[in-house]
Design a protein around this motif. Sequence first.
Motif, PDB file in Angstrom:
ATOM      1  N   ARG A  88       0.730  -1.201  -0.008  1.00  0.00           N
ATOM      2  CA  ARG A  88       0.067   0.035  -0.003  1.00  0.00           C
ATOM      3  C   ARG A  88       0.914   1.034   0.064  1.00  0.00           C
ATOM      4  O   ARG A  88       0.580   2.256  -0.908  1.00  0.00           O
ATOM      5  N   GLN A 124       1.611   4.098  -3.005  1.00  0.00           N
ATOM      6  CA  GLN A 124       1.624   5.534  -2.960  1.00  0.00           C
ATOM      7  C   GLN A 124       2.698   6.735  -2.904  1.00  0.00           C
ATOM      8  O   GLN A 124       2.403   7.818  -2.826  1.00  0.00           O
ATOM      9  N   LEU A 153      -6.477  -3.820  -2.052  1.00  0.00           N
ATOM     10  CA  LEU A 153      -5.333  -3.525  -3.248  1.00  0.00           C
ATOM     11  C   LEU A 153      -5.590  -4.070  -4.438  1.00  0.00           C
ATOM     12  O   LEU A 153      -5.014  -4.977  -4.944  1.00  0.00           O
ATOM     13  N   ARG A 154      -6.850  -3.562  -4.949  1.00  0.00           N
ATOM     14  CA  ARG A 154      -6.975  -3.901  -6.312  1.00  0.00           C
ATOM     15  C   ARG A 154      -6.101  -3.195  -7.458  1.00  0.00           C
ATOM     16  O   ARG A 154      -6.642  -2.392  -7.879  1.00  0.00           O
ATOM     17  N   ILE A 155      -4.922  -3.585  -7.359  1.00  0.00           N
ATOM     18  CA  ILE A 155      -3.907  -2.836  -8.356  1.00  0.00           C
ATOM     19  C   ILE A 155      -3.431  -4.043  -9.249  1.00  0.00           C
ATOM     20  O   ILE A 155      -3.752  -5.001  -9.235  1.00  0.00           O
ATOM     21  N   ARG A 195     -14.659   0.254  -8.844  1.00  0.00           N
ATOM     22  CA  ARG A 195     -14.061  -1.013  -9.063  1.00  0.00           C
ATOM     23  C   ARG A 195     -15.028  -2.037  -9.402  1.00  0.00           C
ATOM     24  O   ARG A 195     -15.680  -2.628  -8.427  1.00  0.00           O
ATOM     25  N   SER A 236     -10.722   5.364   1.354  1.00  0.00           N
ATOM     26  CA  SER A 236     -10.415   5.668  -0.138  1.00  0.00           C
ATOM     27  C   SER A 236     -11.676   6.261  -0.773  1.00  0.00           C
ATOM     28  O   SER A 236     -12.713   5.995  -0.264  1.00  0.00           O
ATOM     29  N   GLU A 282      -8.422  12.503 -10.057  1.00  0.00           N
ATOM     30  CA  GLU A 282      -7.937  11.764  -9.009  1.00  0.00           C
ATOM     31  C   GLU A 282      -6.956  12.175  -8.156  1.00  0.00           C
ATOM     32  O   GLU A 282      -6.449  11.973  -7.152  1.00  0.00           O
ATOM     33  N   THR A 299      -5.608   9.643  -4.153  1.00  0.00           N
ATOM     34  CA  THR A 299      -4.984   8.375  -4.463  1.00  0.00           C
ATOM     35  C   THR A 299      -4.624   7.390  -3.318  1.00  0.00           C
ATOM     36  O   THR A 299      -4.084   6.434  -3.459  1.00  0.00           O
ATOM     37  N   THR A 300      -4.885   7.942  -2.094  1.00  0.00           N
ATOM     38  CA  THR A 300      -5.020   6.958  -0.844  1.00  0.00           C
ATOM     39  C   THR A 300      -5.725   5.601  -1.213  1.00  0.00           C
ATOM     40  O   THR A 300      -6.683   5.656  -1.435  1.00  0.00           O
ATOM     41  N   GLN A 301      -4.705   4.485  -1.044  1.00  0.00           N
ATOM     42  CA  GLN A 301      -5.367   3.214  -1.290  1.00  0.00           C
ATOM     43  C   GLN A 301      -5.893   2.962  -0.030  1.00  0.00           C
ATOM     44  O   GLN A 301      -5.946   3.496   1.298  1.00  0.00           O
TER      45      GLN A 301
END
Lengths: 351, 351, 351, 351
Positions: B19, B23, B49-51, C274, C294, C340, C344-346
Amino acid sequence: MIRAGVVGASGLAGGELIRLIIQHPDLELTFLGGSSSIGKRPAQLHPGLRIDHGLTVRPVTDDIADHVDVIFLATPAPVSAELAALLADRVPAVIDLSGAFRIRTPELHDRWYPKVRRRADLADRFVYGVPELVGDQFADAALISLPGCYATAITLGLAPLALGLGLELRTVLVDGKSGSSGGGLKLRTADLHPFRSGAIAPYAPTGHRHAAEVGDFLKRSRPGAIGSLTMSAYGVSHVRGLLASSYVFTDRAVDERELLRAYLRFYKGHRFVRVRRHTETLIPVPDPQAVLGSNFCDVTVLHDDEGDRIVVLAALDNLVKGAAGQAVQAMNLRFGLPEETGLTTQPVMPA
Amino acid sequence: MIRAGVVGASGLAGGELIRLIIQHPDLELTFLGGSSSIGKRPAQLHPGLRIDHGLTVRPVTDDIADHVDVIFLATPAPVSAELAALLADRVPAVIDLSGAFRIRTPELHDRWYPKVRRRADLADRFVYGVPELVGDQFADAALISLPGCYATAITLGLAPLALGLGLELRTVLVDGKSGSSGGGLKLRTADLHPFRSGAIAPYAPTGHRHAAEVGDFLKRSRPGAIGSLTMSAYGVSHVRGLLASSYVFTDRAVDERELLRAYLRFYKGHRFVRVRRHTETLIPVPDPQAVLGSNFCDVTVLHDDEGDRIVVLAALDNLVKGAAGQAVQAMNLRFGLPEETGLTTQPVMPA
Amino acid sequence: MIRAGVVGASGLAGGELIRLIIQHPDLELTFLGGSSSIGKRPAQLHPGLRIDHGLTVRPVTDDIADHVDVIFLATPAPVSAELAALLADRVPAVIDLSGAFRIRTPELHDRWYPKVRRRADLADRFVYGVPELVGDQFADAALISLPGCYATAITLGLAPLALGLGLELRTVLVDGKSGSSGGGLKLRTADLHPFRSGAIAPYAPTGHRHAAEVGDFLKRSRPGAIGSLTMSAYGVSHVRGLLASSYVFTDRAVDERELLRAYLRFYKGHRFVRVRRHTETLIPVPDPQAVLGSNFCDVTVLHDDEGDRIVVLAALDNLVKGAAGQAVQAMNLRFGLPEETGLTTQPVMPA
Amino acid sequence: MIRAGVVGASGLAGGELIRLIIQHPDLELTFLGGSSSIGKRPAQLHPGLRIDHGLTVRPVTDDIADHVDVIFLATPAPVSAELAALLADRVPAVIDLSGAFRIRTPELHDRWYPKVRRRADLADRFVYGVPELVGDQFADAALISLPGCYATAITLGLAPLALGLGLELRTVLVDGKSGSSGGGLKLRTADLHPFRSGAIAPYAPTGHRHAAEVGDFLKRSRPGAIGSLTMSAYGVSHVRGLLASSYVFTDRAVDERELLRAYLRFYKGHRFVRVRRHTETLIPVPDPQAVLGSNFCDVTVLHDDEGDRIVVLAALDNLVKGAAGQAVQAMNLRFGLPEETGLTTQPVMPA
């Protein structure tokens, strides 16, 4: 049937008293007193208690003795002090759950309860203490004052050392962790769910009154039993139950085995105190969730070879053994009933 | 861009590192290492964390230096010990979050980490410590070992007394309260939600390794700084964040005002340590919920006139300042970046 | 730098706005407005935000345009209605987070917001909607009204069906579950921690205003898109995040595969939505804990062969995508910044 | 005294059975059966139950009839199916809490319980149902199968409509919300505290077996009573208790007043079902926290004029009225005891 009344019926301890009284085979709920909720039925104040006894909250008046044999005061200390004066010679048994009559040493009382003016004549007539330690004094007592929730746990944890083994507790540091029900139902932003959930709130890092209460009791019970006793108290993220950890430095070394034997011996025959080994079940104990809803106080004692200290852990449900349950236990002793009458509920866990 | 790898990618600290790395403006995530989750993508392991970086978890192999400039070890101590030996001269910067290299005194290490065989040559090359205290040693360090989550909080709490004011901390009792994320993701019945929710679990009433770690550090930093330091640790009913309370008896009296000034002075210029007055906001502080998701450590110092003790409270997010955030902070210092780069997230509260 | 002000600075959405503004690279916080907390600094109101911008809460006055380029109204609907009239032609951009200008159909507005008198001239100038759907209208908009937290989730969940696939949503039942932060900081006994923790509180089993808001929007977007939309809302035992479940009966059958494709297509290029498969990670999703802190909204669509219904699940952080984050997203679009920026914070998970 | 045995003694329902049996005035706990915890005492498995009956967990063997008059099966459905065959003609009363014998229509059983092979001879001898509805069939029944926790709540909620008012329930959508104890004690990462706390987990958005169970029962009870019944189930962030919301479309309109009267009439004399008005106390009801630890099921019915639907809410403690308590209630009826014997515990709230 013993006719029982509750004053402070809208609070959490009041609700718990109602719950226990209606479950008690020898008690009949005959009076609900209060000031802020006049006219309300129990179910309006306590969502779980959808009972219909036809009772509503009323002010306490002179003729209360016509209605009750025993009255429980679940009121703030200043209110209890006033009510006790009113009820003392009118009702056969007055059981006070507040701090009004707990500290017996006058100067200490005035220091920790500056807003509760001490009336010596009345204060001296109250019997104070944890039932396991002073229960024999409750028989036929007209006025009973019960320890605070933390004071109950700390006292039950330290008594086997101070009064059983006769150690001198030179320095005791208490770290207390309790749920939100310990703070009652005051309308404060800090007590709203968003801020209280997930908190570890150091609400009394110094200066908790229950520490003074325990010190006063132990010193009066055995002069020299205790040196310094300080406390720090924290609110953690659950609702019901507290754990009091006492870190104790004593005048002589006692190993863990001997400690455990001493605790078992001290509480032999006292079913509400469960002396437990730290690892005896699948979670570490004592943990207040393992006594939830019950009148048990779970106690564990350990010796920490690092630093030569004794670690005493005591867990209880602050609304039961720390308040309403202990009050019913005292009432049982007062009226000659078996101590556990109406208090046989096993812990509700997990919850 | 600095190429960063994470080993132990499936754990909670591993997820938090991912995470923070994604960032971070100067970091590029280029490697995910592990053993139990080979082939998995981050989103399968860490639901938030859907990255899609195309990375999957791989075993650590010799050629890792082709992929990374810095590698974070979020692995159990025995694994870190092995990996460090493998990576030491291959990767420019190795940052270990485990206990493998924290305790520097050999006998103490062997006592508290009997399963982690100490290799003196390797151990002596590691720089250990809280960035606020030893950060200047991180510049160009090849091997960095970071304190445990509790050790970070306790050290930050005690350093102004021991190293700033130069007091002798004769007796320190630490009471630690942490959420369930502190224990990782082991499959144990006691850690299932029904038993862990609502708990006050005395999981380490004696013998917590972080106490030894702090004592070792303070003694090495200033001989005579500390006498006995013991600790009791409890799991309470939230997920993220811990509070370390240190009850301290010193060789000379210092009043609360002077204490506060000393703390403010000591941490001047260190933006991640916030010295706070206990009543400065609408909840009592420090409370870990007020640092959630951030790299802050909130510290409060009080003097308890009862018992003449100092009460030091330190709160942090165990996965950020207590693990991944502090690792990124150390990495920033290692590579000459401003300390706070990528760590400017404000606390997410209430949560 | 764009100068930003927040009115309603003491509330939860106000605090979240402050958090996001000070993290935003192109925003400068220059004004804090309110009525109940005049003179307070942010840190006194929001325990996590120990920042020092020298700002304190002030009343909103005529000269506000000297201080801000954009103002966020995190105020109750009646207050927003008054402030909007005051600020409309004074401040370049007014972004309202309340319900004052959400429902555009006059009769519907009057029915659901009887205490917020509608001024047609003003109301008609507001652009309303979820940025993903109407964001192009935000460019240069002087007055923006943002959907409620539930309305955002429900709309994002239903839009691919109603506006993408062009289905007729004959009957929609929404079941909403939210944490306690959704209710703000009102001092009510039911919202104190002891009663709110552990609750499943059916606080709005019928008649939630956000249902009317969504219906109004969908009908205006595509006549015939929707028949009946009803909602039941529940408070559950956490603080932050909500899940909106929409159970949908449509005019024609669409299988799960086609549904998923339609959702992916509809939100292509919209990074804050998402579209997730129910089983794609180790917990079932969407779950609001996986978006905590987020600006994401996680959406899942399923077809239930029993009963031939579509199940749409949408989760978001009610204080971020449901309030402050979406407001910043709208502000970005209004000022021509990448959508965004500053967001951008996860997700912070687990927490 | 009636001699009672529990098989599945290590699970949560098993623990709750032990708790209720030892509180029951007419029951004696004489047997603990299991497979994974052979040799363990109750206190090792259930931290709250520090009782000493000398019993340890044993395998179930042929001679069990020497020990018990009634045996409770708190085992997984496949195990219950096997045990029932073994015990059917050996023990006077077998009470099964699993799903093995709940669905009576053979095809439906096979579809929803494909791993539990149906033995028609045995299955047909079981009496199935909620005690309030079929309790008269329990007298002298040798084999009793009790509904699932959700099925109990849904059935109690719908019965007054379907069986009392004789409505045709054309479409019923059930939204279920339950705590973590509903899922038992399986060792899964998703059930560890860090991931389960704070969750709104859509664990069964479609395809919950209890929906089929309720449909099967209502159809058999009154042909034509019900059309389509679908369900979506969610795990929320507490431990004990569930709320089942049924959104119902019927063949004819009934106003809220008439609905309430019908519910009161239907449950007259059934003390464990409390028909409650939504706003009758200081929190919205029904809420499972208001029945915690008790055998109550709280039911509320509302009419939503929007969309012309009926909203039925039913809350119960899944381990008591949803499992162990209902089993004891059935046992009372089986042995001719007053229905509430041993089940008089009032809800423990707040907890």
